[in-house]
Design an enzyme around this catalytic site. Structure first.
Site, mmCIF file in Angstrom:
data_model
loop_
_atom_site.group_PDB
_atom_site.id
_atom_site.type_symbol
_atom_site.label_atom_id
_atom_site.label_comp_id
_atom_site.label_asym_id
_atom_site.label_seq_id
_atom_site.Cartn_x
_atom_site.Cartn_y
_atom_site.Cartn_z
ATOM 1 N N GLY A 53 0.798 -1.230 0.000
ATOM 2 C CA GLY A 53 0.000 0.000 0.000
ATOM 3 C C GLY A 53 0.826 1.274 0.000
ATOM 4 O O GLY A 53 0.326 2.341 0.346
ATOM 5 N N HIS A 70 9.374 5.999 4.365
ATOM 6 C CA HIS A 70 8.830 6.782 5.476
ATOM 7 C C HIS A 70 8.173 5.871 6.485
ATOM 8 O O HIS A 70 7.602 4.847 6.128
ATOM 9 C CB HIS A 70 7.821 7.834 4.976
ATOM 10 C CG HIS A 70 6.748 7.286 4.104
ATOM 11 N ND1 HIS A 70 6.941 7.004 2.772
ATOM 12 C CD2 HIS A 70 5.459 6.940 4.368
ATOM 13 C CE1 HIS A 70 5.820 6.521 2.249
ATOM 14 N NE2 HIS A 70 4.910 6.468 3.202
HETATM 15 P P1 5GP Z 1 2.106 5.752 2.061
HETATM 16 O O1 5GP Z 1 0.763 5.294 1.587
HETATM 17 O O2 5GP Z 1 3.087 5.892 0.921
HETATM 18 O O3 5GP Z 1 2.640 4.926 3.190
HETATM 19 O O4 5GP Z 1 1.853 7.170 2.724
HETATM 20 C C1 5GP Z 1 2.179 8.375 2.128
HETATM 21 C C2 5GP Z 1 1.685 9.466 3.050
HETATM 22 O O5 5GP Z 1 2.251 10.678 2.629
HETATM 23 C C3 5GP Z 1 0.169 9.641 3.044
HETATM 24 O O6 5GP Z 1 -0.335 9.453 4.369
HETATM 25 C C4 5GP Z 1 -0.031 11.082 2.556
HETATM 26 O O7 5GP Z 1 -1.078 11.757 3.213
HETATM 27 C C5 5GP Z 1 1.323 11.709 2.841
HETATM 28 N N1 5GP Z 1 1.686 12.781 1.921
HETATM 29 C C6 5GP Z 1 1.679 12.722 0.566
HETATM 30 N N2 5GP Z 1 2.086 13.885 0.029
HETATM 31 C C7 5GP Z 1 2.378 14.693 1.080
HETATM 32 C C8 5GP Z 1 2.854 16.047 1.177
HETATM 33 O O8 5GP Z 1 3.108 16.743 0.188
HETATM 34 N N3 5GP Z 1 3.030 16.546 2.427
HETATM 35 C C9 5GP Z 1 2.777 15.817 3.552
HETATM 36 N N4 5GP Z 1 2.990 16.410 4.730
HETATM 37 N N5 5GP Z 1 2.322 14.542 3.497
HETATM 38 C C10 5GP Z 1 2.125 13.998 2.282
#
Ligand code: 5GP
Ligand code: ZN
Length: 115
Positions: free
Chosen positions: A95, A102
């Protein structure tokens, strides 16, 4: 230190995209997630571009340890007193949406949107 000019989190590290930072040192950055799943939801990232946990090797162990060890301090600083959750989504089946490694750390009073 490796950077990807097209990567949104590398842009946050560089400051060309704004973020609400909560912690920064020479290796690691932590900032509030833009779409929080819980009352407190921060992302902890290495400043170096690493696409995902699937791409790490033994050389990344120190920065990964630093990221994990930072979580309790961040939660304390942000007033989370009743436990928190750490999540690293990895690859398509994990996902993962942003391909810069991160760790999500979230907490605060339930209910939470996810988890
Ligand atoms: P993943 O699904 O890849 O584990 O989570 C990516 C996370 O990055 C998501 O919770 C999304 O809300 C966050 N996110 C995506 N773009 C940005 C951004 O430009 N700034 C911040 N602060 N969070 C972001
Ligand atoms: Zn990146």
């Amino acid at each position: 230190m490796a950077h990807d000019p097209n990567c949104v989190f590398c842009k946050i590290v560089a400051g060309s995209i704004p973020s609400k930072k909560v912690y920064e040192d020479e290796q690691v950055l932590a900032f509030h997630d833009i779409h929080p799943w819980a009352p407190v939801h921060v992302l902890v990232i290495p400043k170096e571009h690493v696409a995902s946990l699937a791409d790490v090797d033994d050389g990344h162990a120190p920065v990964l340890g630093r990221m994990l060890a930072l979580a309790p301090k961040l939660m304390r600083d942000l007033g989370v007193k009743n436990g928190f959750r750490t999540v690293v989504n990895t690859g398509p089946d994990g996902g993962q949406e942003v391909y810069h490694l991160h760790m999500h750390v979230y907490g605060g009073p339930r209910p939470w949107a996810k988890g």
